[in-house]
Scaffold this active site. Sequence first.
Site, PDB file in Angstrom:
ATOM      1  CG  ASP A  65     -10.650   7.278   4.327  1.00  0.00           C
ATOM      2  OD1 ASP A  65      -9.997   7.757   5.278  1.00  0.00           O
ATOM      3  OD2 ASP A  65     -11.732   7.753   3.935  1.00  0.00           O
ATOM      4  CG  HIS A  66      -4.616   5.968   8.220  1.00  0.00           C
ATOM      5  ND1 HIS A  66      -4.825   5.074   9.247  1.00  0.00           N
ATOM      6  CD2 HIS A  66      -3.284   5.903   7.952  1.00  0.00           C
ATOM      7  CE1 HIS A  66      -3.685   4.509   9.579  1.00  0.00           C
ATOM      8  NE2 HIS A  66      -2.724   4.974   8.815  1.00  0.00           N
TER       9      HIS A  66
END
Length: 508
Positions: free
Chosen positions: A478-479
């Site tokens: 998850d950026h």
Amino acid sequence: MSVRTFDLPDLGEGLTEGEVISWDVAVGDTVAVDQIIAVVETAKAQVDLPCPFAGTVTTLHAQAGEVVDVGKPLISVEVAGTSSADTALVEDATERSTATQERMDEERAGSGNVLIGYGTSEAKRGRRRRVGRRPSSSAPAGAPAAEMALTLSEDDATPEPSAPSPVSTEGTSAADASTRGGRDEPGSRPGEAVRVISPLVRRLAREYGLDLFSVTPTAPGGIITRRDVEAARAARDDSGVGSSGESRRAAESVTSVASDATGPSAGGTTPTTATTGLRDERVPLTGIRRTIADRLSRSRSEIPDATTWVDVDATGLRSLKDDLAATVPDARIGYLALLARIVVAGLARFPELNASVDTEAGEIVRKGVVNLSLAAQGPRGLVVPVVHGASAMSTEQLSAAIRDVTGRARAGTLSPAEMTGGTFTLNNYGVYGVDGSTPIINHPEAGMLGVGRIVDKPWVVDGALAVRPVTQLSLSFDHRVCDGGVAGGFLRYVADCVERPGALLAGL
């Protein structure tokens, strides 16, 4: 004598219905308090439902495959006059049956704090009833792409076939199914009948390549249940008879026979050919499959994910596994347990990935313990069992815990609590003979490490070409919780530990 009716209890917060997978009793059978009477599937799990009454079954208010609303009649039992002590026992049993999954209270409706495919939902769905369809001439060749990217087996070395979709294609009524002959089972005998009510049981028998006539029934009335089929399969595997390849070939043989016998479909639709086994068909998204679809869609739409990968020389990992097998054979520590040990150590160094995002509060929530999720393929489709407290376990304890949850995942006996609360997912899709994947992150987690098959490849060692066992590691993250530097650092640490497992000692 009086007739008492048991209504379908509330099986968890946010659930409004359940599908009767199979009955373990029939009309006329005598039941005891707390005896399992049916297997009911909800959007969260499959539940063995106990009866709160003792007496004789008079009515089954739903057939296998029918969806029943919570609070609607499920079974009626004729009971004799009861004493006050008996009444208290019945009331206690009723209370326990309605609280079967209330230990999942931490799952708030719509919170998303659940695994893919087993979340709660704020929207209430209307009552659905499974529609009968013409039997399909063939099972799917494998799980859908999203499922194949989220599968795991306890066997770390040998690829296994994907399980077909859990949606039943049987349109036969329970009454017909309980008395008809086993024409569609391997090794069935003309003129004899096998007592099977649930289409699920027949499907599992076909998948496992089992002759239902060889399965010993344990339910009243001589009815074969899912547990009987699972027990027969386990007994066969323990005896060394029938590998996974043999089971697959047996299932394909049965499918081929069914396809040859079907012939052209009625009504001018596209005919089924014996060579392809294809037909036009609509499969409704109901129950578990619909919930999985909703959760996968939510994960894809909410999480800005990115994927990075690296090829690694697994010689060191293979040597460590062989050394452990020689020194502590009873521990049965395989590749999966060793990879889990490395992942836990990596998350201790890079806690940004052991987290989730609270979108309402606008916060990143980092977890103080690693609850390791393991993607697995069970008889009902994709499940994600969780090894809670993995960060506090020794490697031997971790190996035992993984064997336990993955084994019960394949048997379909996990509880809802054992499929929730994960903080990071380890996904061994190498058992399918593939090298890499870009899986959908298990919402609301922030990362997933995928491991491809270990295969011999050309590799440069000290400037010379050699043949080495190589695997591909891929990290989807998850950026929002971290940037590429953290993700790359975690993946490089895991890769270094795979190549040189002694690096794990530096953190002890």
